[in-house]
Design a protein around this motif. Structure first.
Motif, PDB file in Angstrom:
ATOM      1  N   HIS A  60      18.877 -18.972  11.025  1.00 51.66           N
ATOM      2  CA  HIS A  60      17.729 -18.276  11.616  1.00 51.66           C
ATOM      3  C   HIS A  60      16.444 -19.021  11.276  1.00 51.66           C
ATOM      4  O   HIS A  60      16.074 -19.148  10.115  1.00 51.66           O
ATOM      5  CB  HIS A  60      17.659 -16.835  11.104  1.00 51.66           C
ATOM      6  CG  HIS A  60      16.391 -16.147  11.468  1.00 51.66           C
ATOM      7  ND1 HIS A  60      16.028 -15.921  12.775  1.00 51.66           N
ATOM      8  CD2 HIS A  60      15.385 -15.664  10.704  1.00 51.66           C
ATOM      9  CE1 HIS A  60      14.845 -15.323  12.798  1.00 51.66           C
ATOM     10  NE2 HIS A  60      14.444 -15.153  11.553  1.00 51.66           N
ATOM     11  N   VAL A  62      12.785 -19.294  10.668  1.00 54.77           N
ATOM     12  CA  VAL A  62      11.763 -18.317  10.303  1.00 54.77           C
ATOM     13  C   VAL A  62      10.349 -18.861  10.453  1.00 54.77           C
ATOM     14  O   VAL A  62       9.389 -18.116  10.418  1.00 54.77           O
ATOM     15  CB  VAL A  62      11.954 -17.787   8.862  1.00 54.77           C
ATOM     16  CG1 VAL A  62      13.290 -17.078   8.720  1.00 54.77           C
ATOM     17  CG2 VAL A  62      11.810 -18.888   7.851  1.00 54.77           C
ATOM     18  N   SER A  63      10.236 -20.192  10.613  1.00 58.75           N
ATOM     19  CA  SER A  63       8.917 -20.798  10.685  1.00 58.75           C
ATOM     20  C   SER A  63       8.936 -21.972  11.653  1.00 58.75           C
ATOM     21  O   SER A  63       9.861 -22.784  11.637  1.00 58.75           O
ATOM     22  CB  SER A  63       8.499 -21.276   9.290  1.00 58.75           C
ATOM     23  OG  SER A  63       7.226 -21.871   9.325  1.00 58.75           O
ATOM     24  N   ARG A  77       2.436 -14.988  14.041  1.00 60.80           N
ATOM     25  CA  ARG A  77       3.876 -14.720  14.095  1.00 60.80           C
ATOM     26  C   ARG A  77       4.227 -14.126  15.445  1.00 60.80           C
ATOM     27  O   ARG A  77       3.377 -13.603  16.144  1.00 60.80           O
ATOM     28  CB  ARG A  77       4.336 -13.853  12.949  1.00 60.80           C
ATOM     29  CG  ARG A  77       3.617 -12.557  12.794  1.00 60.80           C
ATOM     30  CD  ARG A  77       4.120 -11.840  11.578  1.00 60.80           C
ATOM     31  NE  ARG A  77       3.050 -11.736  10.603  1.00 60.80           N
ATOM     32  CZ  ARG A  77       2.997 -10.845   9.673  1.00 60.80           C
ATOM     33  NH1 ARG A  77       3.931  -9.970   9.542  1.00 60.80           N
ATOM     34  NH2 ARG A  77       2.010 -10.811   8.840  1.00 60.80           N
ATOM     35  N   GLN A  83      13.695 -10.943  15.655  1.00 58.52           N
ATOM     36  CA  GLN A  83      13.451 -11.578  14.361  1.00 58.52           C
ATOM     37  C   GLN A  83      12.008 -12.095  14.337  1.00 58.52           C
ATOM     38  O   GLN A  83      11.533 -12.652  15.316  1.00 58.52           O
ATOM     39  CB  GLN A  83      14.403 -12.758  14.136  1.00 58.52           C
ATOM     40  CG  GLN A  83      15.860 -12.412  14.168  1.00 58.52           C
ATOM     41  CD  GLN A  83      16.305 -11.720  12.882  1.00 58.52           C
ATOM     42  OE1 GLN A  83      15.730 -11.907  11.820  1.00 58.52           O
ATOM     43  NE2 GLN A  83      17.345 -10.913  12.987  1.00 58.52           N
ATOM     44  N   VAL A  85       9.235 -14.667  13.546  1.00 60.88           N
ATOM     45  CA  VAL A  85       9.104 -16.112  13.365  1.00 60.88           C
ATOM     46  C   VAL A  85       7.628 -16.396  13.117  1.00 60.88           C
ATOM     47  O   VAL A  85       6.777 -16.002  13.906  1.00 60.88           O
ATOM     48  CB  VAL A  85       9.601 -16.884  14.615  1.00 60.88           C
ATOM     49  CG1 VAL A  85       9.359 -18.376  14.456  1.00 60.88           C
ATOM     50  CG2 VAL A  85      11.059 -16.588  14.884  1.00 60.88           C
TER      51      VAL A  85
END
Length: 135
Positions: A60, A62-63, A77, A83, A85
């Motif tokens: 996954h 995340v950034s 974000r 989810q 990010v």
């Protein structure tokens, strides 16, 4: 017999193929892990499409870090497939044409961003070179 008129509008981004080439897995670190040829510099449109097409083994993401000089402004974000990010913008001189993806416990991936306005004839050699790690 009646034939319905065909739509002249372009297909939605969800129906377009992801223009992404990834370098083969290697135990040796690479400067670039592949190349991505987005259709625009609209972060909110392009990044979700990219993330949806990545290998599951990347985990996954995340950034995401993009070049703040060329990509559209966006919040810090965004929600992608339920989810969160985080979006980071940089103006780093050493990597103006890359996007950096981070997945905790899995790693970091740097992709060359091929300018969206290039023709296929110009974009293909750039993508091939990035995959061969010549870019």
């Amino acid at each position: 017999m009646t034939v319905a008129p065909q739509s002249t509008s372009p297909p939605s981004p969800a129906h377009l193929l992801l223009r992404l080439r990834l370098a083969p897995h290697s135990p040796v670190p690479r400067r670039l892990d592949g190349a991505w040829w987005p259709r625009s510099y609209d972060v909110l449109t392009e990044v979700p499409h990219l993330l949806a097409g990545l290998p599951r083994t990347w985990g996954h993401i995340v950034s995401v870090m993009v070049n703040g000089r060329v990509w559209s402004a966006a919040p810090g974000r965004m929600l992608v497939a339920n989810q969160v990010v985080r979006l980071h913008r940089t103006t780093a001189v050493h990597a103006p044409n890359t996007v950096v993806l981070l997945a905790p416990g899995r790693g970091r991936w740097d992709l060359l961003v091929v300018p969206p306005d290039l023709t296929e004839e110009a974009a293909e050699p750039m993508m091939a070179a990035a995959v061969a790690n010549l870019a």
